[in-house]
Design an enzyme around this catalytic site. Structure first.
Site, PDB file in Angstrom:
ATOM      1  N   CYS A 145       0.843  -1.197   0.000  1.00  0.00           N
ATOM      2  CA  CYS A 145       0.000   0.000   0.000  1.00  0.00           C
ATOM      3  C   CYS A 145       0.885   1.256   0.000  1.00  0.00           C
ATOM      4  O   CYS A 145       1.787   1.365  -0.822  1.00  0.00           O
ATOM      5  CB  CYS A 145      -0.950  -0.067   1.201  1.00  0.00           C
ATOM      6  SG  CYS A 145      -2.275   1.139   1.211  1.00  0.00           S
ATOM      7  N   ILE A 146       0.681   2.178   0.907  1.00  0.00           N
ATOM      8  CA  ILE A 146       1.412   3.444   0.942  1.00  0.00           C
ATOM      9  C   ILE A 146       2.753   3.308   1.683  1.00  0.00           C
ATOM     10  O   ILE A 146       3.619   4.189   1.584  1.00  0.00           O
ATOM     11  CB  ILE A 146       0.542   4.548   1.601  1.00  0.00           C
ATOM     12  CG1 ILE A 146       1.120   5.964   1.393  1.00  0.00           C
ATOM     13  CG2 ILE A 146       0.329   4.272   3.082  1.00  0.00           C
ATOM     14  CD1 ILE A 146       1.095   6.458  -0.025  1.00  0.00           C
TER      15      ILE A 146
END
Lengths: 227, 227
Positions: free
Chosen positions: A136-137
């Site tokens: 993800c981030i």
């Protein structure tokens, strides 16, 4: 031989902590593959708390380690005690916690700073050639931490503001679908987009994280010195 | 034809809400099997909040619906709006939230009362012959709700204080391992122990819940009227 791994959490909930589906998917795959898992989180207050029903700021004060314990069923330790000497690999699930609590990328973008223990842990694993798995981030933390030393190759899903910021910090971005990974062999970094594809069904997020976990453990087995 | 299901959450965290691993495992398997999932939770305050790092009571006030939104990434609605008319099956993950927030079994044992909306929802699905899937401690809610009308057969893992209490409420207890289920065909109830086996590895909890979800959806397909 059983592999021993660290998982770094950042609270409990997509909007101000670890994305719960990603963290649990990571733990399921690590268990399935027989790893001995130790969870860690910074023992500091969250800079903010978000009401996940409304998406609005909440007036609460919550501690990152205490909230991470909800995901870890109590079995989580302060990140200050995490040393790469004791582990074969380290994993960072995503969620806004990775961009708010482990660094301040959500506020500062490419000018962010990284939590001192997070930076130390990443550098220790990197220096020991022990692999780092992220989703993800969370890869923006690697982009910042390793930006000064040549940069890393990673994915944040599709090209986006976040991927441009990662490139500004010295990283090379490669697009990937939710079930794909991107491997930076020289830097022992494996990344997968997970909920950077925000509409992805949870079982595909689970599948992509499974790929990331398998490849990270395989790399640890082939390149790492035993912990 | 796509099946539409309800998942009833009770907060976020094993000691005062939904057990996170169980709730996420339920959501992953439902997604894998193509179900359209709608999450619900009571819109009321938790009777207590537990610090999951220490296991001790915390002075916070938290709302069950708002905390459940952390697991559901914001996509959760008040349980008062859940009608069996709109769904093919309903699922209840475990965690102390099931025994503290959906009923007060944790305090009162066999003399517990069940949240009015939880009782209504269970009776609606039962009366419509639509299946109910539950894990961990959640089956005590079915034991209480259906105890007056002949009782149900369920599992809470090994024989224990909880299983004795379920029998006092009129249920029949069957032992099961973490990867097994118990099916009560006449009452359309499928249960699996999950973390009632407290030391079970998370991937086995995931596997047992997968069995429960598959069997519940299969029963819905074979017996239920389409929602």
């Amino acid at each position: 031989m059983q592999q021993t791994v660290a998982v770094v959490l950042s609270g409990c909930g997509v909007f101000d902590g670890s994305e719960i589906h990603e963290a649990v998917s990571t733990l399921i795959h690590l268990s399935r593959l027989g790893a001995d898992v130790h969870c860690f989180a910074p023992d500091t207050d969250q800079p903010s708390v978000v009401n996940h029903l409304t998406g609005q700021p909440a007036p609460d004060h919550r501690n990152i380690l205490v909230e991470s314990a909800r995901i870890a069923r109590g079995n989580v330790k302060p990140l200050s005690g995490c040393s790469a000497d004791n582990f074969d690999a380290v994993f960072f699930p995503g969620g806004f916690g990775a961009a708010m609590n482990l660094c301040n990328f959500a506020d500062k973008g490419p000018d962010c700073t990284v939590n001192a223990d997070v930076e130390r842990v990443l550098n220790e694993f990197h220096d020991a050639n022990k692999p780092i798995g992220m989703c993800c981030i969370a890869p923006v933390i690697a982009a910042k931490t390793f930006g000064k030393s040549g940069g890393v190759t990673l994915t944040l899903g599709d090209d986006s503001e976040a991927s441009k910021a990662a490139e500004t910090m010295g990283a090379t971005h490669q697009q990937a679908t939710v079930t794909q990974t991107v491997t930076d062999e020289p830097n022992h970094l494996i990344t997968t987009p997970a909920y950077m594809h925000g509409n992805a069904p949870i079982h595909q997020v689970f599948e992509g994280i499974g790929q990331m976990v398998e490849q990270t453990l395989a790399m640890a087995a082939s390149t790492g010195a035993p912990a």
